[in-house]
Scaffold this motif. Structure first.
Motif, PDB file in Angstrom:
ATOM      1  N   ASN A 140       0.867  -1.279  -0.005  1.00  0.00           N
ATOM      2  CA  ASN A 140       0.015   0.109  -0.154  1.00  0.00           C
ATOM      3  C   ASN A 140       0.848   1.353   0.080  1.00  0.00           C
ATOM      4  O   ASN A 140       0.285   2.318   0.060  1.00  0.00           O
ATOM      5  CB  ASN A 140      -1.026  -0.073   1.320  1.00  0.00           C
ATOM      6  CG  ASN A 140      -0.198   0.039   2.528  1.00  0.00           C
ATOM      7  OD1 ASN A 140       0.898   0.337   2.756  1.00  0.00           O
ATOM      8  ND2 ASN A 140      -0.944  -0.838   3.395  1.00  0.00           N
ATOM      9  N   GLY A 141       2.153   1.110   0.007  1.00  0.00           N
ATOM     10  CA  GLY A 141       3.027   2.352  -0.138  1.00  0.00           C
ATOM     11  C   GLY A 141       3.244   2.995   0.969  1.00  0.00           C
ATOM     12  O   GLY A 141       3.870   4.144   1.154  1.00  0.00           O
ATOM     13  N   LYS A 142       3.097   2.462   2.347  1.00  0.00           N
ATOM     14  CA  LYS A 142       3.240   3.297   3.323  1.00  0.00           C
ATOM     15  C   LYS A 142       4.813   3.048   3.796  1.00  0.00           C
ATOM     16  O   LYS A 142       5.300   3.881   4.388  1.00  0.00           O
ATOM     17  CB  LYS A 142       2.625   2.651   4.620  1.00  0.00           C
ATOM     18  CG  LYS A 142       2.777   2.958   5.988  1.00  0.00           C
ATOM     19  CD  LYS A 142       2.010   2.360   6.996  1.00  0.00           C
ATOM     20  CE  LYS A 142       2.306   2.726   8.614  1.00  0.00           C
ATOM     21  NZ  LYS A 142       1.349   2.031   9.377  1.00  0.00           N
ATOM     22  N   ASN A 143       5.403   1.953   3.472  1.00  0.00           N
ATOM     23  CA  ASN A 143       7.003   1.656   3.789  1.00  0.00           C
ATOM     24  C   ASN A 143       7.476   1.664   2.101  1.00  0.00           C
ATOM     25  O   ASN A 143       6.827   1.223   1.446  1.00  0.00           O
ATOM     26  CB  ASN A 143       7.126   0.561   4.624  1.00  0.00           C
ATOM     27  CG  ASN A 143       6.859   0.841   6.045  1.00  0.00           C
ATOM     28  OD1 ASN A 143       7.448   1.872   6.603  1.00  0.00           O
ATOM     29  ND2 ASN A 143       6.426  -0.104   6.641  1.00  0.00           N
ATOM     30  N   ASP A 144       8.891   2.047   2.421  1.00  0.00           N
ATOM     31  CA  ASP A 144       9.491   2.032   0.918  1.00  0.00           C
ATOM     32  C   ASP A 144      10.553   0.665   0.774  1.00  0.00           C
ATOM     33  O   ASP A 144      10.594  -0.080  -0.103  1.00  0.00           O
ATOM     34  CB  ASP A 144      10.669   3.018   0.935  1.00  0.00           C
ATOM     35  CG  ASP A 144       9.873   4.548   0.954  1.00  0.00           C
ATOM     36  OD1 ASP A 144       9.163   4.651   0.296  1.00  0.00           O
ATOM     37  OD2 ASP A 144      10.153   5.161   1.948  1.00  0.00           O
ATOM     38  N   ILE A 145      10.912   0.196   2.086  1.00  0.00           N
ATOM     39  CA  ILE A 145      11.430  -1.032   2.316  1.00  0.00           C
ATOM     40  C   ILE A 145      11.289  -1.418   3.360  1.00  0.00           C
ATOM     41  O   ILE A 145      11.119  -0.962   4.797  1.00  0.00           O
ATOM     42  CB  ILE A 145      13.219  -0.607   1.901  1.00  0.00           C
ATOM     43  CG1 ILE A 145      13.660  -2.013   1.961  1.00  0.00           C
ATOM     44  CG2 ILE A 145      13.642   0.127   2.841  1.00  0.00           C
ATOM     45  CD1 ILE A 145      15.051  -2.171   1.278  1.00  0.00           C
ATOM     46  N   LEU A 286      15.237   5.123  -2.167  1.00  0.00           N
ATOM     47  CA  LEU A 286      15.218   3.463  -2.128  1.00  0.00           C
ATOM     48  C   LEU A 286      16.520   3.108  -2.772  1.00  0.00           C
ATOM     49  O   LEU A 286      17.312   2.300  -2.314  1.00  0.00           O
ATOM     50  CB  LEU A 286      14.082   3.016  -2.732  1.00  0.00           C
ATOM     51  CG  LEU A 286      13.876   1.559  -2.933  1.00  0.00           C
ATOM     52  CD1 LEU A 286      14.122   0.850  -1.513  1.00  0.00           C
ATOM     53  CD2 LEU A 286      12.709   1.063  -3.464  1.00  0.00           C
ATOM     54  N   GLN A 287      16.689   3.819  -4.001  1.00  0.00           N
ATOM     55  CA  GLN A 287      17.922   3.053  -4.732  1.00  0.00           C
ATOM     56  C   GLN A 287      19.263   3.417  -3.851  1.00  0.00           C
ATOM     57  O   GLN A 287      20.151   2.454  -4.007  1.00  0.00           O
ATOM     58  CB  GLN A 287      18.202   3.652  -5.861  1.00  0.00           C
ATOM     59  CG  GLN A 287      17.050   3.511  -6.931  1.00  0.00           C
ATOM     60  CD  GLN A 287      16.931   2.082  -7.323  1.00  0.00           C
ATOM     61  OE1 GLN A 287      17.638   1.229  -7.608  1.00  0.00           O
ATOM     62  NE2 GLN A 287      15.412   1.813  -7.254  1.00  0.00           N
ATOM     63  N   HIS A 288      19.120   4.480  -3.173  1.00  0.00           N
ATOM     64  CA  HIS A 288      20.454   4.740  -2.467  1.00  0.00           C
ATOM     65  C   HIS A 288      20.441   3.746  -1.090  1.00  0.00           C
ATOM     66  O   HIS A 288      21.805   3.230  -0.837  1.00  0.00           O
ATOM     67  CB  HIS A 288      20.145   6.238  -1.640  1.00  0.00           C
ATOM     68  CG  HIS A 288      20.424   7.302  -2.573  1.00  0.00           C
ATOM     69  ND1 HIS A 288      21.148   7.310  -3.682  1.00  0.00           N
ATOM     70  CD2 HIS A 288      19.781   8.731  -2.690  1.00  0.00           C
ATOM     71  CE1 HIS A 288      21.279   8.504  -4.364  1.00  0.00           C
ATOM     72  NE2 HIS A 288      20.422   9.025  -3.718  1.00  0.00           N
ATOM     73  N   VAL A 289      19.530   3.381  -0.768  1.00  0.00           N
ATOM     74  CA  VAL A 289      19.418   2.123   0.251  1.00  0.00           C
ATOM     75  C   VAL A 289      19.935   1.065   0.053  1.00  0.00           C
ATOM     76  O   VAL A 289      20.645   0.321   0.390  1.00  0.00           O
ATOM     77  CB  VAL A 289      18.023   2.136   1.038  1.00  0.00           C
ATOM     78  CG1 VAL A 289      17.998   0.997   1.891  1.00  0.00           C
ATOM     79  CG2 VAL A 289      17.731   3.613   1.799  1.00  0.00           C
ATOM     80  N   LEU A 290      19.457   0.461  -1.376  1.00  0.00           N
ATOM     81  CA  LEU A 290      19.862  -0.729  -1.897  1.00  0.00           C
ATOM     82  C   LEU A 290      21.440  -0.876  -2.190  1.00  0.00           C
ATOM     83  O   LEU A 290      21.964  -1.604  -2.207  1.00  0.00           O
ATOM     84  CB  LEU A 290      19.125  -0.823  -3.302  1.00  0.00           C
ATOM     85  CG  LEU A 290      17.666  -1.048  -2.980  1.00  0.00           C
ATOM     86  CD1 LEU A 290      16.883  -1.375  -4.279  1.00  0.00           C
ATOM     87  CD2 LEU A 290      17.357  -2.223  -2.204  1.00  0.00           C
ATOM     88  N   GLN A 291      21.914   0.684  -2.889  1.00  0.00           N
ATOM     89  CA  GLN A 291      23.326   0.533  -2.903  1.00  0.00           C
ATOM     90  C   GLN A 291      24.249   0.230  -1.713  1.00  0.00           C
ATOM     91  O   GLN A 291      25.287  -0.315  -1.648  1.00  0.00           O
ATOM     92  CB  GLN A 291      23.722   1.999  -3.512  1.00  0.00           C
ATOM     93  CG  GLN A 291      23.085   2.103  -5.221  1.00  0.00           C
ATOM     94  CD  GLN A 291      23.261   3.381  -5.563  1.00  0.00           C
ATOM     95  OE1 GLN A 291      23.954   4.345  -4.823  1.00  0.00           O
ATOM     96  NE2 GLN A 291      22.906   3.509  -6.736  1.00  0.00           N
TER      97      GLN A 291
END
Length: 297
Positions: A140-145, A286-291
């Motif tokens: 539902n988009g409440k959290n990003d990861i 989110l991409q920063h977190v994944l990196q």
């Protein structure tokens, strides 16, 4: 609605106290600037400037407008930079969820620390919950990861990233018969003893993992007591009520009256950690977190 262009002209006139000097500052002729000021006064239906022999002076209404105009123009000037920073993932908000057992592992505070050092202007919102609720929060988009002990089910169009495998260990009261046994512990060694586990609703993934490991070893654990949280189960273990199987990271939180023993290498117990998210290349934070996760692995 007040025109920003007119406000900028008004502020220049006030700060120069002279229309001619303000026109030079704005790189324009004096007559158009005079018309802009008159138009602004017409828009507000009030006199903003007193014309003096050698310049202008603000009226009381003009002073009020000048104070507001400064704030408005400063905010307007900051908008392009803020929009650019958000587009680059340098500002905004990042919502992260995790289960209770995941929060005990050192990788999570390390990840948050590294992210904050690199992106200090990004606000981080943290949420601890059960795995089902956390999966719903991604959908539902409440959290990003979110970080779970098992991957998200197939069919929700979510991406699972394996972060690490954490060993499970046996947590024993220090007066337990197995506490001083230096031989390697196997799951089958635990069959005849009382277990303390935290409730499945509090940590479904880890609970299911432990139960499945015991079933595969050929027995069903004799659970004599359940605790509301993983950490609270340690009190029950220390009190001698039973033993438990816990993530190795918990050794750093409690060692009073508790002995932690590893499993035999030929029968290891592992509790993985997965990052679950929606694959969205446009979500730059989110991409920063994944990196950063890739560097931690």
């Amino acid at each position: 609605m007040i025109d920003i262009y007119k406000l900028n002209a008004f502020v220049a006139v006030v700060e120069e106290s002279n229309i001619s000097r303000a026109a030079v500052r704005l790189n324009m002729k004096q007559p158009p600037l005079t018309r802009i000021i008159k138009s602004l006064e017409q828009d507000l239906d009030t006199i903003l400037l007193k014309r003096l022999p050698r310049g202008v002076e603000m009226t009381e209404a003009g002073k009020a407008l000048y104070q507001e105009a400064q704030s408005i123009l400063a905010h307007a000037q900051a908008i392009p930079k803020r929009v650019h920073n958000i587009a680059q993932g340098l500002e905004g908000q990042l919502n992260i969820g995790f289960t209770n057992s995941v929060s005990l592992h050192s990788f999570l505070p390390m990840l948050l620390r590294n992210f904050r050092e690199r992106f200090p202007a990004v606000s981080i919102q943290l949420e601890e919950d059960g795995s089902s609720a956390l999966i719903d929060s991604i959908i539902n988009g409440k959290n990003d990861i979110v970080f779970l002990r098992k991957p998200a089910p197939i069919g929700f169009e979510l991406t699972n990233l394996h972060v690490l495998d954490e060993p499970l260990v046996v947590a024993l009261p220090n007066n337990h018969p197995l506490a001083n046994d230096q031989s390697a512990i196997k799951l089958t060694d635990l069959e005849s003893y009382d277990f303390v586990l935290y409730r499945r609703l509090a940590g479904q993934d880890l609970f299911d993992n432990i139960m499945a490991s015991c079933y595969q070893a050929g027995f069903s654990p004799r659970i004599v007591q359940e605790a509301p949280r993983l950490t609270s189960s340690l009190n029950l273990i220390a009190a001698g009520i039973g033993l438990s199987i816990v993530p190795k990271a918990i050794e750093d939180f409690w060692n009073k009256q508790i002995v932690y023993r590893p499993f035999s290498p030929d029968t290891p117990c592992i509790a993985p950690i997965f990052a679950v998210y929606k694959a969205d290349q446009n979500h730059i934070r989110l991409q920063h977190v994944l990196q950063l996760l890739q560097h931690l692995k």
